[in-house]
Design a protein around this motif. Sequence first.
Motif, PDB file in Angstrom:
ATOM      1  N   GLU A 100       0.828  -1.207   0.000  1.00  0.00           N
ATOM      2  CA  GLU A 100       0.000   0.000   0.000  1.00  0.00           C
ATOM      3  C   GLU A 100       0.862   1.258   0.000  1.00  0.00           C
ATOM      4  N   ALA A 101       1.998   1.196   0.702  1.00  0.00           N
ATOM      5  CA  ALA A 101       2.907   2.348   0.730  1.00  0.00           C
ATOM      6  C   ALA A 101       3.475   2.615  -0.658  1.00  0.00           C
ATOM      7  N   LEU A 102       3.817   1.555  -1.373  1.00  0.00           N
ATOM      8  CA  LEU A 102       4.346   1.721  -2.727  1.00  0.00           C
ATOM      9  C   LEU A 102       3.276   2.285  -3.653  1.00  0.00           C
ATOM     10  N   SER A 103       2.078   1.730  -3.603  1.00  0.00           N
ATOM     11  CA  SER A 103       1.022   2.189  -4.514  1.00  0.00           C
ATOM     12  C   SER A 103       0.640   3.638  -4.247  1.00  0.00           C
ATOM     13  N   SER A 104       0.776   4.087  -3.008  1.00  0.00           N
ATOM     14  CA  SER A 104       0.416   5.466  -2.685  1.00  0.00           C
ATOM     15  C   SER A 104       1.393   6.477  -3.291  1.00  0.00           C
ATOM     16  N   GLN A 105       2.544   6.008  -3.741  1.00  0.00           N
ATOM     17  CA  GLN A 105       3.538   6.892  -4.345  1.00  0.00           C
ATOM     18  C   GLN A 105       3.276   7.146  -5.830  1.00  0.00           C
ATOM     19  N   VAL A 106       2.281   6.457  -6.388  1.00  0.00           N
ATOM     20  CA  VAL A 106       1.933   6.649  -7.801  1.00  0.00           C
ATOM     21  C   VAL A 106       0.912   7.779  -7.913  1.00  0.00           C
TER      22      VAL A 106
END
Length: 229
Positions: free
Chosen positions: A159-165
């Motif tokens: 979720e942390a990675l996807s929030s950076q998109v």
Amino acid sequence: MPVEEARKKVWLVDSKGLIVSSRLESLQHFKKPWAHEHEPVKGLVDQIKPTILIGTSGQGQTFTKEVVEAMTSLNEKPIILALSNPTSQSECTAEEAYTWSQGRAIFASGSPFDPVEYDGKVFMPGQANNAYIFPGFGLGLIMSGAIRVHDDMLLAAAEALSSQVTQEHFDKGLIYPPFRNIRKISAHIAANVAAKAYELGLATRLPQPKDLAKYAESCMYSPAYRNYR
């Protein structure tokens, strides 16, 4: 969603074709839970009508022109993830995915590909690589002193990675943030993983830092070397 329901939405293909229940006796144990009631099928998109293709078999060029065109006929935005490494074993190239889908594919690969220009638009292929998650995840475990890895910590990293998109990234066809920002991305992932470790009572480094993101950055190694000449 119960795992049994989730499995019904995932169809796997191996070297012998679709994994179906009629093959149960010959299937390896880890494939058996994914065997569906269906007639044997060789092709990737015959009858199943998938929305996403994920290639991890190491068999190059399996996402052919016919396959990508079929995916495009079934989906407004076909998702094509050609994840096999090295580049020679990629299921298709970025240029092939964008060209054969008439610029509609959402594409990511395990190997890096250069930007592709199609019909006057430049597409930026995403690199679906474990380098996005593993460093930040490991840092989150270390900085929290986690005594155990829980599934929720892996979910927190994702979720942390996807929030950076951002929307800007989506507009360029990216489903991952640019890799040039990996240190910032890793710090964000580490902070979220550590936060989940504290929340679950699995952290041993107490008390919890007030700003986990800044603390993650302070724990990161910066390769700065003196010039001795």
